[in-house]
Write a protein that holds these residues in place. Structure first.
Motif, PDB file in Angstrom:
ATOM      1  N   ILE A 277     -18.473  56.932  95.435  1.00 50.81           N
ATOM      2  CA  ILE A 277     -17.778  56.430  94.249  1.00 50.81           C
ATOM      3  C   ILE A 277     -16.546  55.708  94.767  1.00 50.81           C
TER       4      ILE A 277
ATOM      5  N   GLY B  73     -23.231  55.414  94.064  1.00 52.70           N
ATOM      6  CA  GLY B  73     -23.583  56.288  92.946  1.00 52.70           C
ATOM      7  C   GLY B  73     -23.366  55.656  91.589  1.00 52.70           C
ATOM      8  N   PRO B  74     -22.152  55.184  91.279  1.00 48.28           N
ATOM      9  CA  PRO B  74     -21.923  54.542  89.988  1.00 48.28           C
ATOM     10  C   PRO B  74     -22.757  53.276  89.779  1.00 48.28           C
TER      11      PRO B  74
ATOM     12  N   CYS C 278     -26.134  54.445  88.733  1.00 46.51           N
ATOM     13  CA  CYS C 278     -26.027  55.027  87.394  1.00 46.51           C
ATOM     14  C   CYS C 278     -25.821  53.959  86.327  1.00 46.51           C
TER      15      CYS C 278
ATOM     16  N   LEU D   1     -23.861  61.410  87.318  1.00 41.39           N
ATOM     17  CA  LEU D   1     -23.191  61.040  88.559  1.00 41.39           C
ATOM     18  C   LEU D   1     -22.674  62.274  89.290  1.00 41.39           C
TER      19      LEU D   1
ATOM     20  N   VAL E  87     -23.129  56.951  81.356  1.00 41.08           N
ATOM     21  CA  VAL E  87     -23.183  57.764  82.574  1.00 41.08           C
ATOM     22  C   VAL E  87     -22.476  59.098  82.336  1.00 41.08           C
TER      23      VAL E  87
ATOM     24  N   CYS F 290     -20.434  61.922  83.610  1.00 43.66           N
ATOM     25  CA  CYS F 290     -19.493  62.145  84.728  1.00 43.66           C
ATOM     26  C   CYS F 290     -18.916  63.557  84.736  1.00 43.66           C
TER      27      CYS F 290
END
Length: 323
Positions: free
Chosen positions: A9, A50-51, A54, A66, A86, A88
């Motif tokens: 991230i 990752g993001p 996602c 995530l 997403v 989080c």
């Protein structure tokens, strides 16, 4: 169904060099390179493997969760991701470190030189996959590039707990040694690499392509401008060309978008070919812009572009799944 996505991230600092790196590098002096490139553009964007994955899933109406570690400076980024579908809630917030940062320069031939500051990502090994799997009702965990120790730990945890997982070592192949890479990929339902990473993986592990294939369910290899190849014991080899592009602007995040689109389409129940076509179009959409999360999927335009690249049958199969 929810898909867990563990990965870096970060914020991306993207610069453009109006020349060719190859013209600045002298073969006889590569052992003592000291160069500074005067760039003409700087864009600061949201990023991280990752993001990015996602975000692509969220654009298609998926349910990405995530997983990763960030600093206290993550609040604005969190709000952005949550507003784009997403989850989080399971991101670890470090008490002492900043969120990771990627600094990259791209030349006129789309070659890149980048550096990555890990920051809070170094605490990712403190995260456990199984509790998040149970809490979210996930059915797949994607282990993408971030802290190598965390990647190996997550893979081992998935094997131990019987959790279906994807191995996506990506940029971290250069940092991990052969035994670490073997621990990561062993038993993966899917293995993602690009063509160069595939060769590097074989070199570092000392295994042939067939021997690596025997350790995973399906191998998905992106081939740049040549598209993507999918092979597996129970999969007849599939090759899909890249989607038709409007322009080439910046390749950062192209592979992440492909993975997000591919995995979401497979979650819909579409074939390997259709999944690769969906992923390839998302990848092309990222190639056309600066930044990895600056695009949006509009149903009519997306299906029209699918039809343009892959035919009306592809568009018709995908359309019912788009919100």
């Amino acid at each position: 169904m929810p898909i867990l996505v563990a990965g870096s991230i970060a914020s991306d600092h993207l610069m453009h060099f109006p020349g060719k790196f190859s013209e600045q590098l002298m073969a006889e002096h590569l052992h003592k390179v000291s160069l500074s490139f005067l760039v003409d553009e700087l864009d600061i964007r949201r990023g991280g493997v990752g993001p990015n994955i996602c975000y692509a899933m969220g654009q298609l109406g998926g349910s990405p969760v995530l997983i990763g570690a960030v600093g206290a400076d993550f609040d604005d980024y969190r709000s952005w991701l949550v507003s784009h579908g997403v989850d989080c809630d399971h991101v670890l917030v470090s008490a002492t470190r900043h969120t990771a940062r990627f600094v990259c320069t791209t030349d006129t031939e789309m070659n890149q030189i980048g550096s990555f500051y890990a920051g809070a990502m170094g605490e990712s090994a403190d995260i456990e996959i199984a509790p998040i799997w149970d809490a979210t009702g996930a059915h797949l965990a994607v282990i993408s590039a971030y802290d190598p120790a965390a990647m190996v730990k997550h893979s081992a945890e998935c094997r131990e707990k019987g959790l279906r997982f994807v191995a996506d070592p990506s940029q971290q192949i250069t940092r991990m040694d052969g035994p670490e890479l073997l621990q990561l990929i062993e038993g993966a339902a899917l293995l993602f690499t690009n063509d160069y990473e595939k060769q590097l993986l074989e070199s570092k592990t000392g295994l042939s392509s067939d021997e690596i294939d025997a350790r995973v369910g399906v191998r998905v290899t992106t081939l740049g401008s040549e598209g993507v190849e999918i092979v597996g014991d129970d999969v007849e080899t599939v090759r899909v060309p890249v989607a038709k592009e409007r322009s080439k602007t910046d390749p950062t995040g192209v592979g992440d978008a492909f993975r997000g689109g591919f995995l979401t389409a497979r979650d819909w129940g579409l074939s390997w070919q259709r999944a690769a076509e969906v992923g390839s179009l998302l990848a092309t959409m990222v190639l056309e812009i600066v930044g990895t999360q600056e695009y949006s999927v509009e149903k009519d335009e997306f299906t029209a572009r699918l039809a343009e690249s892959y035919g009306d049958d592809c568009a018709a199969e995908v359309l019912p799944h788009l919100s």
